[in-house]
Every structure is written in C-alpha cells, then in structure tokens.
Scaffold this motif. Structure first.
Motif, PDB file in Angstrom:
ATOM      1  N   GLU A   8      32.029 -26.777  24.173  1.00 32.51           N
ATOM      2  CA  GLU A   8      32.065 -25.323  24.011  1.00 32.51           C
ATOM      3  C   GLU A   8      30.723 -24.663  24.318  1.00 32.51           C
ATOM      4  O   GLU A   8      30.613 -23.447  24.263  1.00 32.51           O
ATOM      5  CB  GLU A   8      32.521 -24.951  22.602  1.00 32.51           C
ATOM      6  CG  GLU A   8      31.515 -25.284  21.530  1.00 32.51           C
ATOM      7  CD  GLU A   8      31.877 -24.711  20.180  1.00 32.51           C
ATOM      8  OE1 GLU A   8      32.441 -23.614  20.102  1.00 32.51           O
ATOM      9  OE2 GLU A   8      31.588 -25.390  19.184  1.00 32.51           O
ATOM     10  N   LEU A  43      32.327 -24.834  28.577  1.00 35.62           N
ATOM     11  CA  LEU A  43      33.180 -23.645  28.459  1.00 35.62           C
ATOM     12  C   LEU A  43      32.543 -22.535  27.634  1.00 35.62           C
ATOM     13  O   LEU A  43      33.203 -21.554  27.295  1.00 35.62           O
ATOM     14  CB  LEU A  43      34.554 -24.035  27.928  1.00 35.62           C
ATOM     15  CG  LEU A  43      35.339 -24.965  28.867  1.00 35.62           C
ATOM     16  CD1 LEU A  43      36.712 -25.266  28.305  1.00 35.62           C
ATOM     17  CD2 LEU A  43      35.449 -24.388  30.265  1.00 35.62           C
ATOM     18  N   ASN A  44      31.270 -22.672  27.305  1.00 31.31           N
ATOM     19  CA  ASN A  44      30.422 -21.621  26.724  1.00 31.31           C
ATOM     20  C   ASN A  44      30.759 -21.164  25.308  1.00 31.31           C
ATOM     21  O   ASN A  44      29.853 -20.923  24.540  1.00 31.31           O
ATOM     22  CB  ASN A  44      30.352 -20.396  27.635  1.00 31.31           C
ATOM     23  CG  ASN A  44      29.797 -20.731  28.995  1.00 31.31           C
ATOM     24  OD1 ASN A  44      28.956 -21.613  29.130  1.00 31.31           O
ATOM     25  ND2 ASN A  44      30.268 -20.056  30.013  1.00 31.31           N
ATOM     26  N   ARG A  45      32.014 -20.983  24.977  1.00 35.39           N
ATOM     27  CA  ARG A  45      32.362 -20.468  23.645  1.00 35.39           C
ATOM     28  C   ARG A  45      33.646 -21.128  23.153  1.00 35.39           C
ATOM     29  O   ARG A  45      34.511 -21.509  23.955  1.00 35.39           O
ATOM     30  CB  ARG A  45      32.569 -18.948  23.707  1.00 35.39           C
ATOM     31  CG  ARG A  45      31.282 -18.203  24.052  1.00 35.39           C
ATOM     32  CD  ARG A  45      31.459 -16.690  24.117  1.00 35.39           C
ATOM     33  NE  ARG A  45      31.970 -16.166  22.853  1.00 35.39           N
ATOM     34  CZ  ARG A  45      33.099 -15.441  22.761  1.00 35.39           C
ATOM     35  NH1 ARG A  45      33.820 -15.160  23.809  1.00 35.39           N
ATOM     36  NH2 ARG A  45      33.480 -14.992  21.582  1.00 35.39           N
ATOM     37  N   ARG A  48      37.071 -19.764  24.427  1.00 37.57           N
ATOM     38  CA  ARG A  48      37.356 -20.180  25.802  1.00 37.57           C
ATOM     39  C   ARG A  48      37.773 -21.645  25.847  1.00 37.57           C
ATOM     40  O   ARG A  48      38.694 -22.011  26.582  1.00 37.57           O
ATOM     41  CB  ARG A  48      36.132 -19.937  26.696  1.00 37.57           C
ATOM     42  CG  ARG A  48      36.424 -20.270  28.130  1.00 37.57           C
ATOM     43  CD  ARG A  48      35.332 -19.841  29.069  1.00 37.57           C
ATOM     44  NE  ARG A  48      35.673 -20.308  30.407  1.00 37.57           N
ATOM     45  CZ  ARG A  48      34.793 -20.714  31.285  1.00 37.57           C
ATOM     46  NH1 ARG A  48      33.506 -20.658  31.014  1.00 37.57           N
ATOM     47  NH2 ARG A  48      35.183 -21.146  32.463  1.00 37.57           N
ATOM     48  N   ASP A  51      41.325 -21.825  24.724  1.00 37.48           N
ATOM     49  CA  ASP A  51      42.253 -21.201  25.672  1.00 37.48           C
ATOM     50  C   ASP A  51      42.350 -21.903  27.017  1.00 37.48           C
ATOM     51  O   ASP A  51      43.347 -21.746  27.721  1.00 37.48           O
ATOM     52  CB  ASP A  51      41.855 -19.741  25.924  1.00 37.48           C
ATOM     53  CG  ASP A  51      42.065 -18.850  24.714  1.00 37.48           C
ATOM     54  OD1 ASP A  51      42.806 -19.244  23.790  1.00 37.48           O
ATOM     55  OD2 ASP A  51      41.471 -17.757  24.686  1.00 37.48           O
ATOM     56  N   GLU A  52      41.329 -22.662  27.410  1.00 39.79           N
ATOM     57  CA  GLU A  52      41.295 -23.212  28.765  1.00 39.79           C
ATOM     58  C   GLU A  52      41.135 -24.729  28.843  1.00 39.79           C
ATOM     59  O   GLU A  52      41.086 -25.289  29.943  1.00 39.79           O
ATOM     60  CB  GLU A  52      40.162 -22.549  29.558  1.00 39.79           C
ATOM     61  CG  GLU A  52      40.312 -21.051  29.690  1.00 39.79           C
ATOM     62  CD  GLU A  52      39.162 -20.403  30.443  1.00 39.79           C
ATOM     63  OE1 GLU A  52      38.485 -21.099  31.234  1.00 39.79           O
ATOM     64  OE2 GLU A  52      38.936 -19.204  30.231  1.00 39.79           O
TER      65      GLU A  52
END
Length: 117
Positions: A8, A43-45, A48, A51-52
C-alpha cells in the motif's frame, strides 16, 4: 523463483531509496527463500490496494510469480474506523472480481501496526 508483493506504500524510486515496507518484505523473503526474485507493486494507499489488488495480483501471476503476497496496514495514517475482517472481505471480493480462483497462491497479510515498526 519469483514472488509478487502488493504494497500500500509508495515506490521509493531507486534501489537505494526503498521504503520500509518493501525493505522488510524483501528481507523476509530473502530469509525464507534465498535467491528469490521479488516483483513489487506499489498502490500508494490502503483504499487503492483494496480496490485494485485483484488486477495486479492477476498480472503478477501471469508474469510467472509463484505466489503473490498482499500487505497492508490495519491502521491507516489518517485514522478512522478499522476492521480487519472488513478489509479482508473487500480484498477477497476484489480478487474474485478479477477472476482469481480461491485456490490461487495469493496470500493476505494485514499488519496491526506499521510494518516498519
């Protein structure tokens, strides 16, 4: 052998600037299976990632990763309500929606506190 990591956090930008999540993930994999190649996805956060993650897990498996490990922190930096079961259920739904079978070598790792601690 190659293992996919879905994180994340943000990409550190260079091998000498890896973030703590990637460093710890690579270190643990090196201890368990020396010589294993690691293919990280950032995925940075947390939202996200939830969700992805399915799309990226599918891509990593297609790229010949023997397994994929999805790692996220239970407690996001911005606070808010947390529920490990809710996170897990959302990740599993996303994997299913991406067409990943239940028996695929995809493993979930929810960290109670920031991984780097």
């Amino acid at each position: 052998m190659k293992i996919g990591l879905i994180l994340e956090c943000q990409d550190g930008g260079a091998p000498d600037r890896m973030n703590a999540d990637e460093l710890v993930g690579r270190h643990v994999i090196k201890i368990i299976a020396p010589g294993t190649e690691v293919e990280p996805v950032f995925l940075n956060r947390k939202p996200r990632l939830i969700d992805e993650c399915g799309v990226y897990a599918k891509q990593l498996l297609a790229n010949k990763c023997c397994c994929v490990i999805i790692i996220w922190d239970l407690y996001p930096l911005w606070g808010g309500k947390v529920c490990m079961k809710r996170d897990r259920d959302a990740v599993l739904k996303n994997l299913k929606d991406a067409g990943i079978p239940d028996d695929a070598p995809v493993y979930l790792l929810c960290i109670s506190y920031d991984l780097e601690t």
